[in-house]
Design a protein around this motif. Structure first.
Motif: not given
Length: 625
Positions: A87-94
């Motif tokens: 989820i964090v990765i998805g948030w960071r790569i928008r």
């Protein structure tokens, strides 16, 4: 805990510890020794496990979760943390898609854990011959790739991260194939997804990051299918054990778990319409490509299909669709590979095609076809690793991985040329392992005219694109020839490529014992043995494949030609041209342009989407019928 069980635990625990050590020590010398040490342990432990199981007549090894305590609770915590990381990765790569899918997976995962009262399947770990084959591939071939990478990545500024993820990748693959608990399988499945995302995007270029995001999105969506399939399996079958999926009597919505797990396998093995992530992943460093294609990621999908094959065989309502997805992937990839001149993209399409053959074998659902699928998986891994690592060594010298830039490479880089030559020969020609498996596949598909057509066109296409490549390498340009002994190739490359060359040829010569001791024990657990062997030849109901005689003749021909034919420099550099002088170039125009290739890919993906939709719709239609 027995010796075999201890070795099995070491196979996924040691790489994880090695990854942590690499991140801590960070110095080049310490990284090298750690990678070499972990690789040596993996090779010895996998061979030791083979020897142990042979000593027990290949009895299935089972380990209960109570023997692995506190691994059970730790797996739940790691699973939640991993889902949160996605989820964090998805948030960071928008990427709203990745955030959404990761959140859904987290909720489903926790829901299933709660539904099963946080208990593990019994046994949690199970080691049979199919798992053993995958362990040998991952541990031996994967270790060779890791050692090769020590030189290839020597100037990389992020070596600790690269080698930590590489070792974690190997450990998670071993963990995935050892699991009998579906929730543990989902966890290791996700770890391989994370590792592939990090390795594909390792260089940090915009193209690499785009490819990494695509791979993450597709394989995470595949994990969703796997988790939902596991939930439905628990509902309909009352078990979270992979081994306890019913072998017969499934109908209606009870087929949905198998259909969903097959779709999950398609995403991991880059079958139509999910192949785009594997093609995009070619921007990664060559050792990563080799890992993805031969030792880790893509093998996990077809492993799951082969693991479920005893159940899919009896699921006649859907197994023909699995066969068509595999057949379409094989045909489309074989044709599209002919349109490429980039060596890694040719190999990528080739991987999609060979995994398509294995998928098709599961769908054909005869003991002969499934035997062929297991044999192909084993030999494909060795030959494909050899091809990718050879391309990497060639690129380091040529500055290019384009096939047309390899013209005359036999003169200047004989060792790498020999490696590519052996790689192609062991993929295409008799009596080597991949050819033997394709011979068995052809025998198994004789009752299916459409599949025979797909096989015929696909096999012909494979010969075209591989021998176009070989012809280019052997097309000599005027230059002073370098002997094998004087080839300046780095010793690391010589040893790793040499090991794979010996393995590809030697294990082909030993295909009889390989079938007898590795493949047959898995097949005969569920089916009547369809392939016999006297260790020198293979036998099926449709005929005999004289492996040893073919191999002997091949050796005599090669040795004889090398002793009898010694063309002079003039003969090599000046092909006959009716007395005219000209500069020979093997470059040419391709019949299909980029626009046609894109249309071909779109058509193939459309076909794949239709087949996958039918695969998921049929259980629903059967339920309401």
């Amino acid at each position: 805990m027995s010796t075999g069980e201890l070795l099995a635990v070491l196979l996924f625990l040691i790489p994880v510890i090695g990854a942590a050590v690499v991140l801590i020590v960070r110095r080049r010398g310490a990284i090298v020794w750690t990678v070499v040490f972990v690789s040596a342990i993996l090779v010895l432990a996998s061979i030791g496990l083979l020897a142990y199981m042979a000593s027990t007549s290949f009895e299935v090894l089972a380990i209960g979760s109570e023997d692995l305590y506190p691994m059970g609770p730790a797996m739940i915590i790691i699973g939640v943390a991993l889902a949160g990381l996605f989820i964090v990765i998805g948030w960071r790569i928008r990427s709203p898609f990745i955030v959404t899918v990761a959140t859904i997976n987290l909720v489903l995962d926790l829901g299933l854990e709660s539904w099963t009262d946080f208990r593990e399947a019994a046994p949690a770990v199970l080691i049979d011959n199919l798992a053993l084959i995958l362990i040998l591939i991952t541990s031996v071939v994967g270790s060779i790739i890791a050692i090769y990478a020590l030189r290839y990545m020597r100037d990389d500024t992020h070596q600790p991260r690269f080698f930590a993820v590489t070792l974690l990748f190997l450990g998670s693959m071993n963990g995935a194939v050892l699991c009998n608990d579906m929730l543990w399988l989902v966890l290791f499945w996700d770890v391989t997804t994370l590792c592939s995302f990090l390795l594909i995007g390792h260089t940090g270029t915009e193209e690499a990051q785009k490819a990494a995001r695509r791979a993450l999105g597709i394989t995470l969506a595949g994990a969703t299918a796997l988790i939902v399939g596991a939930m439905l399996a628990f509902y309909y079958y009352g078990t979270q054990s992979v081994q306890e999926v019913p072998l017969a009597g499934l109908d209606g919505l009870a087929l949905m778990p198998l259909a969903l797990m097959a779709v999950a396998a398609f995403t991991k093995s880059a079958q139509l319409p999910f192949q785009s992530w594997l093609l995009g992943a070619m921007v990664a460093p060559t050792p990563v490509s080799a890992l993805l294609h031969s030792a880790t990621m893509v093998n996990l999908g077809v492993y799951l299909l082969l693991r479920l094959s005893p159940s899919i065989v009896e699921a006649t309502a859907i197994n023909w669709l699995v066969a068509l997805v595999g057949g379409a992937s094989f045909l489309a990839s074989s044709i599209l590979a002919m349109t490429q001149s980039n060596a890694k993209r040719v190999l990528a399409w080739s991987t999609v095609g060979n995994l398509g053959l294995i998928t098709m074998c599961v769908g054909v659902s005869t003991p002969l076809a499934i035997t062929a699928g297991v044999i192909l998986l084993f030999y494909h891994s060795i030959s494909k690793a050899l091809m990718f690592l050879s391309v990497g060594a060639a690129k380091e010298s040529l500055g290019s991985e384009d096939i047309e830039d390899m013209q005359g490479m036999w003169v200047t880089m004989p060792f790498v040329s020999a490696a590519i030559f052996i790689g192609v020969v062991t993929i295409v020609l008799p009596p080597f392992g991949m050819f033997a498996s394709k011979w068995i596949i052809s025998s198994a598909a004789t009752a299916f005219p459409l599949l025979i057509f797909l096989l015929g066109v696909g096999f012909a296409s494979i010969v075209v694109y591989y021998f176009k490549w070989i012809g280019n390498i052997l097309s000599a340009v005027p230059a002073r020839q370098t002997g094998l002994r004087r080839d300046p190739l780095a010793p690391n490359y010589k040893w790793t490529l040499g090991a794979l060359m010996v393995g590809a040829v030697g294990l082909s010569a030993l295909i009889g014992p390989v079938v007898r001791f590795l493949v047959e024990p898995f097949i005969e657990r569920y089916f009547t043995l369809p392939v016999g062997t006297n260790d020198l030849n293979l036998f099926t109901a449709s005929g005999e494949f004289p492996v040893f005689i073919f191999l002997l003749l091949t050796g005599i021909i090669f040795v004889g030609l090398s002793l009898l034919i010694h063309p002079g420099a003039e003969e090599i550099s000046k092909p006959y041209a009716s007395g005219e002088d000209f500069v020979f170039e093997s470059r040419g125009s391709y019949f299909f342009g980029e626009a046609s290739v894109r249309q071909g890919i779109a058509l193939s993906e459309g076909t794949g989407i239709l087949l996958v939709a039918l695969l998921l719709a049929i259980p629903l239609l059967l339920e309401v019928a």
